[in-house]
Design a protein around this motif. Structure first.
Motif, PDB file in Angstrom:
ATOM      1  N   TYR A   1      -2.013  -0.629  -1.985  1.00  0.00           N
ATOM      2  CA  TYR A   1      -1.750   0.859  -1.548  1.00  0.00           C
ATOM      3  C   TYR A   1      -2.959   1.583  -1.232  1.00  0.00           C
ATOM      4  CZ  TYR A   1       0.346   5.398  -1.216  1.00  0.00           C
ATOM      5  OH  TYR A   1       0.883   6.733  -0.758  1.00  0.00           O
TER       6      TYR A   1
ATOM      7  N   ILE B   1       5.580   4.102   0.350  1.00  0.00           N
ATOM      8  CA  ILE B   1       5.032   4.761  -0.910  1.00  0.00           C
ATOM      9  C   ILE B   1       5.891   4.398  -2.036  1.00  0.00           C
ATOM     10  CG2 ILE B   1       4.328   6.909  -1.909  1.00  0.00           C
ATOM     11  CD1 ILE B   1       4.092   8.091   0.547  1.00  0.00           C
ATOM     12  N   PHE B   2       7.050   4.639  -1.989  1.00  0.00           N
ATOM     13  CA  PHE B   2       7.903   4.479  -3.281  1.00  0.00           C
ATOM     14  C   PHE B   2       7.902   2.945  -3.557  1.00  0.00           C
ATOM     15  CE2 PHE B   2      10.394   8.107  -1.704  1.00  0.00           C
ATOM     16  CZ  PHE B   2      10.085   8.853  -2.629  1.00  0.00           C
TER      17      PHE B   2
ATOM     18  N   ASN C   1       3.468   1.497  -4.172  1.00  0.00           N
ATOM     19  CA  ASN C   1       2.652   2.278  -4.956  1.00  0.00           C
ATOM     20  C   ASN C   1       3.256   2.297  -6.400  1.00  0.00           C
ATOM     21  OD1 ASN C   1       0.544   4.131  -5.671  1.00  0.00           O
ATOM     22  ND2 ASN C   1       1.988   5.499  -5.674  1.00  0.00           N
ATOM     23  N   HIS C   2       4.515   1.784  -6.755  1.00  0.00           N
ATOM     24  CA  HIS C   2       5.165   1.604  -7.778  1.00  0.00           C
ATOM     25  C   HIS C   2       4.309   0.971  -8.952  1.00  0.00           C
ATOM     26  CE1 HIS C   2       8.222   1.348 -10.995  1.00  0.00           C
ATOM     27  NE2 HIS C   2       8.914   2.199 -10.332  1.00  0.00           N
ATOM     28  N   PRO C   3       4.370   1.248 -10.171  1.00  0.00           N
ATOM     29  CA  PRO C   3       3.204   0.788 -10.971  1.00  0.00           C
ATOM     30  C   PRO C   3       3.885  -0.514 -11.456  1.00  0.00           C
ATOM     31  CG  PRO C   3       4.485   2.757 -12.216  1.00  0.00           C
ATOM     32  CD  PRO C   3       4.715   2.931 -10.529  1.00  0.00           C
TER      33      PRO C   3
ATOM     34  N   GLU D   1       4.302   9.728  -4.732  1.00  0.00           N
ATOM     35  CA  GLU D   1       3.625   8.961  -5.447  1.00  0.00           C
ATOM     36  C   GLU D   1       3.559   9.025  -6.885  1.00  0.00           C
ATOM     37  OE1 GLU D   1      -0.189   8.403  -1.908  1.00  0.00           O
ATOM     38  OE2 GLU D   1      -0.315   9.608  -3.799  1.00  0.00           O
TER      39      GLU D   1
ATOM     40  N   ASN E   1       0.518  -3.418  -6.151  1.00  0.00           N
ATOM     41  CA  ASN E   1       0.490  -2.024  -5.787  1.00  0.00           C
ATOM     42  C   ASN E   1      -1.147  -1.791  -5.361  1.00  0.00           C
ATOM     43  OD1 ASN E   1      -0.757  -2.011  -8.119  1.00  0.00           O
ATOM     44  ND2 ASN E   1       0.745  -0.805  -9.182  1.00  0.00           N
TER      45      ASN E   1
ATOM     46  N   GLU F   1       5.213   8.142  -9.489  1.00  0.00           N
ATOM     47  CA  GLU F   1       5.162   6.935 -10.317  1.00  0.00           C
ATOM     48  C   GLU F   1       3.671   6.454 -10.713  1.00  0.00           C
ATOM     49  OE1 GLU F   1       7.879   5.847 -12.050  1.00  0.00           O
ATOM     50  OE2 GLU F   1       9.302   7.374 -11.040  1.00  0.00           O
ATOM     51  N   ASN F   2       2.879   6.687  -9.669  1.00  0.00           N
ATOM     52  CA  ASN F   2       1.665   5.872  -9.641  1.00  0.00           C
ATOM     53  C   ASN F   2       0.676   6.773  -8.827  1.00  0.00           C
ATOM     54  OD1 ASN F   2      -0.383   4.151 -10.107  1.00  0.00           O
ATOM     55  ND2 ASN F   2       0.260   2.498  -8.726  1.00  0.00           N
ATOM     56  N   PRO F   3       0.247   7.980  -9.447  1.00  0.00           N
ATOM     57  CA  PRO F   3      -0.531   8.894  -8.583  1.00  0.00           C
ATOM     58  C   PRO F   3      -1.860   8.193  -8.143  1.00  0.00           C
ATOM     59  CG  PRO F   3       0.178   9.797 -10.334  1.00  0.00           C
ATOM     60  CD  PRO F   3       0.466   8.328 -10.762  1.00  0.00           C
TER      61      PRO F   3
END
Lengths: 576, 356, 337
Positions: free
Chosen positions: A434, A420-421, A424-426, C69, A431, C71-73
């Protein structure tokens, strides 16, 4: 008389220097670059995600660097030594039991002339085909307070170390067995003849020939089982009661209290024993040299009724245990309401009515397992080939080996959160994967990389180390040798790896529980959720469905292997 | 009829090879003439296999140059070099038939199918395996596998044939037979051949020239006869055949002292040595009836080795035990038996001397 | 010309409808999976243009996922998660405050205290004891009536409760006892209770499940799970201790940063509508809108009167200290037998 110019003059004579350089580049460095790419892929799949989570162990909640404060806090909060100590002794004892049982089973299969060993092998690996909740449900039904065999525990409770050890033994047994069978299948018959000639008793032969011959397998099996047990939280969570182990401590911190930084601290602590076991295993394995050479004579057990009886005796407890667990789960899946309404019905298999995704989840699981199998097998085998069969700088292969075995020491829960970390990081350009099926596939490939890698490497090591050299002298590139020689020869191992990945992807829960999206629910997670909701029978039913699917895959693989063996018997065994 | 190949000339200049700090090869210089069969001979770990692998391009030398004919092959990858190779394990592709194994290299270079087929049957005829073309390697005996490996290596008509201990996995009888077969095939084809072996008998029997190696250096290069009769060093002398060694002190350029006696030498002494090693082969020692020779001694043991008897004689004058090979007839004449007293001569033209 | 305009308007309308029909909301929830179909169906009866994509897991897992999540829900809306969890998310700045239509009709207990609330409540789930009648009879256990009853020696080894360090339900119980009895007496009570506990579980519903399958006689759990299990045929009696019950609000919130704010707001509006409240009432005895709740099978009729005045902010700010204290008293080595 043949007079082809291509034959009489070496083809490279008239090449221009630039293209010669290009050739050399392609010949030597392209493989190193490919392995660098392999390292990068593993780095992306293992190291980078892990870093994002584990770095939190030295940060506070707001992400500021706090050094070892979290560790100090965790260690001082009490009850922790017990979790650490509990983890060690439970994993240690499980390891001893499993390795002992697996060794007895492997002995009975390879050193006696018992009939049906093919079927026995099939039954003995059944546990690997079942989701981890299945033994938990069965153990409660067998040994719980309402259990049919409760009296066998002499007043002790299944909830706690006994349950953890029994459950862990059940699901790790096939791992140990597969390693030991590989180690013991290729015995040198001459050693046994020598022992007989020296008038050694069967007992002494066993201790002086059989056991030393399998010692590397024993060490490997012990390492794998220990690591699997100590990193698993599924069994302790469901049946461990309040018996604390490190893996459930992570669960408490992360799921119970949402303290990622403390979860990271425990993950780091959990890596320590696993890494230690890893280093010890590597150290021992380094001394291993092939004891089975071209001159060895395959061992064929002679007729000996008494020894066969001993073998049967050694297999019995394990077979009974496995049958009892699986049988109880099948029974549980038909029971209307355990233990008060034992009438049987098929309703529990009507997954369409159940929550947790029903048949859709099952289909997702199938897709995910197939994807994991295809992508994983290709990736694992190609990388193993690069490491074993192409010229590589030592440092690079060392780095790669470490990266490929690291996932074994990472609990699934930690891997899932890490994903996830990281993914899913922007700022992560990929990403978008994800929440899709693809990330589930990637996480499963990663989660089960180590054992697949070891299997592929073992198979590749067994090939004559000069194949590529001969190929090059015959102007065949390593690629041509790969496709015409290496792959056909490794087909059985490739099938093994494919099955391993498929089966594990079907049954895994711990990592994927954090990663599935609204349209990628999984059957194994559904089992967990149904159990959580108190729908134990449907949960058992879904677990059985998964097991049956995996057994089907195993059967299919068996048929394929049989077919491969038959069509290649001529060149494998030398008979016509 | 098999195609004749023009064997390559191979030039090795100043080749060194280090594995980390370990020096596996030191300043190797060697020229191998076209059509020659050269054996690399030496104990295990002497560097002979490393040198072969450098010639094949399977290892990269740390320094030095290699030329095959006029081509500098020093930095070429194996597949751009022109050689065939047979390994100790043969490394036959077990999933392919004999014919497919032999055809492998021909298909690599894109030879048209009909030509591949005729070349394969040609080669299988040469190695006497015409009837086994459709079999798999596992269905053949060790000797047959060896021939397949040979046929496979020779199929693309390489200028250079490399043999890495090709016979050591075979039993004695097959080995002897194959020795002469390989030798005659090699002569017939004229392919320059390098064979690595640790078996001196094999080397002496097959090679045009033998390269004796030890600890990463070439000790001596010569014909089998030269190597045996004029060993260039104590190592060569001891490694090839049997040899008695004993210490002596030089008196002048042509004389040495052993015990209380002085011996004349045919060959000049190595200069500036206070102590030299004398050596004599067991068959060169003359055994005489008691009282007839220069040295007296007593028979310690006798081993019957078929064509000759290996006798150990302890000299009474100096602390020395000599091995002497005697043919059975002479032994009968001398009434040789354990404990008997004998005399012996050390002919000066049979004495070798080496720096101690 | 006029026809053309009409045609255009029609086309525009169709397009608009198509566009809105494609709105998909990712909704994270801890609501029972079997109820989700009903929730979506009822909502879609009024808003067919919004499709709900559920991601469901247990409270702990969903909360951990949402936080991870951050940082990027991925979620647009959280519909059906414990108030305590939403408080955590709010403190992380992850919730988008919104005053939904009909906010004024909600009971003040069932909304975030801010003027524009970050979350609005749906219903409450409350603590309860699941007592297995068959096992109780077998072991001659009297039916407990109060929390204090559970400390009686007769129950020794028959009580199971969730570990507050692993389970929100467990913490709910502990914090309720401390609020009900005061800190000192609360801990004394738990010391006594600890003597009778046969084991602590990692999940909040597990004690009730264990009671249902006879693995334990008494499970400290929550009413909803007990009622469901009873419906499935478990020989359970639900007991609501007379001192008062801990409870927790289940609530709805919009996740900060969603690009489907309109649809999200529509969903939240509906989630506190009377119709929604009636729907919640099918499984829960207490819902957010006063006057809606009808008695529910297996629940007490006076449910609302039984629950304590729960001070969530006190519980939240003291959580760490309470859990540490609890762990040092009852965790690990101090295994009760």
């Amino acid at each position: 008389m043949i007079d082809s110019p291509a034959l009489s003059t070496p083809s490279s004579h008239n090449r221009r220097p630039l293209s010669a350089f290009g050739q050399r580049f392609a010949g030597r460095w392209v493989f190193a670059l490919l392995l660098v790419a392999g390292c990068a892929v593993l780095g992306l799949l293992v190291l980078a995600p892990l870093y994002t989570l584990l770095s939190k162990s030295v940060e506070n909640k707001d992400g500021e660097f706090v050094g070892l404060d979290n560790f100090a806090h965790y260690l001082s909060s009490g009850g922790i030594e017990s979790a650490f100590f509990n983890s060690l002794w439970v994993a240690g004892l499980s390891t001893v039991i499993v390795v002992f049982l697996a060794f007895m089973a492997a002995w009975a299969i390879t050193r006696t002339r018992l009939p049906f060993t093919g079927w026995i092998r099939g039954v003995l690996v059944l546990p690997i085909l079942a989701p981890s909740l299945l033994p938990a449900i069965s153990l409660v039904y067998l040994f719980g307070n309402q259990g049919v065999l409760k009296s066998w525990l002499f007043g002790a409770e299944i909830y706690g170390p006994i349950g953890i050890i029994l459950g862990s033994c059940f699901w790790t047994f096939p791992h140990a067995l597969m390693i030991l069978l590989t180690a013991m299948d290729n015995a040198d018959g001459r050693h046994y003849e020598a022992a007989t000639a020296l008038k050694a008793s069967p007992w002494r032969t066993f201790w002086t020939v059989t056991v030393p011959g399998a010692r590397y397998g024993l060490v490997s099996a012990a390492f794998v089982v220990f690591t699997l047990v100590i990193t698993d939280f599924g069994v302790p969570k469901v049946i461990g009661g309040q018996f604390d182990v490190l893996a459930t401590d992570i669960y408490k911190q992360v799921i119970g209290q949402q303290k990622f930084e403390m979860g990271a601290v425990i993950s780091v602590l959990l890596l320590l024993p696993a890494m230690l076991a890893f280093v010890a295993d590597r150290y021992v394995q380094r001394k291993q040299s092939a004891s089975f050479t071209a001159r060895s004579v395959p061992y064929k057990p002679s007729h000996d009724r008494r020894r066969d009886a001993v073998g049967a005796l050694m297999l019995t407890p394990t077979l009974v245990f496995i049958f009892a667990i699986i049988g109880m789960a099948i029974y549980a899946s038909f029971v209307t309401f355990w233990p008060y309404n034992l009438s049987l019905s098929l309703n529990n298999y009507d997954f369409g009515r159940m929550d947790g995704g029903g048949w859709g989840a099952y289909l997702n699981s199938l897709q995910m397992a197939l994807g994991t199998m295809l992508i994983g097998t290709a990736l694992v085998f190609f990388n193993a080939w690069l490491v074993e069969r192409t010229p590589q700088p030592r440092l690079l292969t060392g780095v790669f080996q470490l990266l490929s075995l690291l996932p074994l020491a990472v609990p699934g829960l930690v891997l899932g959160l890490s994903y996830i970390f990281f993914f899913n990081h922007p700022d992560n350009p990929i990403n978008f994967i994800y929440g899709t099926l693809f990330i589930l596939i990637l996480s499963s490939v990663t989660h089960f990389y180590a054992v697949s890698h070891l299997t592929a490497v073992t198979a590749l090591k067994q090939l004559d180390k000069e194949f590529e050299a001969v190929g090059e002298s015959l102007k065949a590139s390593r690629w041509r040798v790969l496709f015409t020689v290496t792959l056909p020869l490794c087909l059985p191992a490739i099938l093994d790896v494919a099955l391993y990945l498929f089966v594990n992807a079907m049954t895994t829960v711990s990592a994927v529980v954090f990663l599935y999206g609204h349209d990628s629910q999984l059957a194994s997670v559904a089992v967990l959720n149904m159990d959580e909701a108190g729908d134990i029978a449907p949960a058992a039913a879904m677990a059985i469905l998964i097991t049956v699917t995996c057994a089907g895959a195993k059967l299919l693989q068996g048929v394929l292997r049989f077919w491969v063996d038959r069509s290649t018997r001529a060149w494998r065994q030398g008979t016509e | 009829m098999i195609q004749q190949t023009q064997g390559s000339r191979l030039d090795i200049r100043g080749v060194n090879k280090f594995f980390g700090d370990f020096c596996a090869l030191k300043e190797i210089n060697l020229t191998i003439e076209p059509g020659e069969l050269v054996c690399f001979l030496g104990p295990s770990g002497c560097g002979k296999t490393t040198l072969l692998r450098i010639i094949a391009g399977l290892e990269q030398q740390t320094a030095g140059l290699l030329h095959q004919g006029v081509t500098d092959i020093s930095r070429k990858p194996p597949k751009d070099r022109d050689f065939g190779i047979v390994f100790q394990s043969y490394a036959l592709f077990p999933n392919m038939t004999v014919a497919d194994n032999v055809a492998y290299g021909l298909r690599s270079i894109g030879m048209p199918k009909p030509q591949v087929a005729s070349r394969v049957s040609e080669l299988l005829a040469v190695v006497g395996l015409e009837d086994h073309a459709r079999k798999y390697p596992a269905q053949l005996s060790g000797g047959q596998q060896q021939r397949v490996a040979l046929a496979r290596a020779l199929a693309p008509s390489p200028g250079l044939l490399l043999l890495d201990e090709p016979l050591s996995a075979l039993d004695a009888k097959v080995r002897h037979h194959l020795r002469s077969e390989i030798r005659s095939l090699q002569k017939q084809l004229g392919v320059t051949t390098i064979m690595v072996t640790h078996d001196q008998e094999e080397a002496l029997a097959m090679a045009d020239r033998v390269v004796v190696m030890n600890n990463g250096v070439i000790e001596q290069v010569g014909t089998p006869l030269e190597i045996y009769q004029q060993p260039a060093s104590a190592f060569v002398a001891s490694f090839i055949g049997a040899m008695n060694f004993f210490d002596s002190a030089p008196v002048n350029g042509q004389r040495v002292r052993v015990g209380n006696r002085e011996l004349d030498l045919v060959r000049p002494l190595p200069s500036d040595q206070s102590c030299v090693q004398l050596a004599i082969r067991p068959e060169d020692v003359h055994l005489l009836p008691n009282g007839d020779g220069e040295w007296e001694g007593q028979v310690e043991s006798m081993d019957y080795l078929g064509a000759f008897i290996r006798t150990r004689v302890r000299l009474s004058e100096v602390e020395l035990e000599l091995v002497v090979d005697v043919d059975p007839r002479s032994a009968r004449q001398l009434e040789l038996q354990v404990g008997a007293c004998v005399c012996l001569n050390l002919p000066s033209d049979a004495l070798h001397c080496f720096a101690a | 010309m006029k026809h053309l305009k009409q045609a255009f308007a029609l086309a525009a309308l169709t397009m608009a409808m198509n566009a809105s029909a494609q709105t998909e909301l990712t909704v994270y929830t801890a609501v029972e999976a079997e109820d989700l179909k009903t929730y979506a169906k009822r909502f879609n009866e009024e808003h067919p243009d919004i499709r709900i994509n559920w991601v469901r897991d247990s409270t702990g897992v969903i909360t951990a996922r949402l936080l991870a999540e951050k940082e990027n829900p991925q979620a647009d809306v959280v519909w059906g998660l414990a108030g305590t969890s939403l408080l955590l998310l709010k403190n992380e700045g992850m919730l988008q405050p919104y005053a939904p239509e009909g906010l004024d009709k909600l009971s003040p207990k069932f909304r975030d205290r801010d003027e524009t609330p970050s979350w609005v409540g749906m219903d409450a789930w409350m603590a309860a004891l699941c007592v297995n009648t068959i096992e109780a009879e077998k072991n001659n256990l009297p039916m407990p009536k109060s929390w204090q009853d559970l400390t009686k020696p007769v129950y020794q080894g028959h009580v199971v409760m969730p570990n507050p360090n692993s389970s929100g339900t467990g913490f709910l119980d502990v914090s309720a006892w401390l609020q009900l009895m005061g800190e000192d007496e609360g801990w004394t009570f738990m010391d006594g209770l600890h003597q009778n506990i046969s084991r602590y579980t990692h999940s909040g519903s597990k004690p009730c499940k264990m009671a249902a399958s006879g693995e334990a006689a008494i499970g400290v759990s929550f009413a909803f799970r007990g009622a469901r299990l009873k419906e499935k045929g478990a020989p359970l009696e639900l007991v609501f201790p007379e001192e008062g019950l801990g409870w927790e609000v289940e609530a709805t919130a919009i996740v900060n940063g969603t690009d489907k704010l309109d649809a999200a707001q529509t969903l939240v509006d509906w989630s506190i509508s009377r119709k929604a409240m009636e729907m919640y009432n099918e499984g829960y005895a207490i819902v957010g809108m006063p006057g809606v709740a009808q008695p529910v099978a297996h629940f007490p009729e006076n449910a609302e009167a039984l629950i304590i005045e729960n001070d969530f902010s006190w519980a939240a700010s003291n959580r760490e200290a309470i859990l540490t204290e609890w762990a040092s008293r009852y965790d690990g080595k101090s295994e009760a037998k």
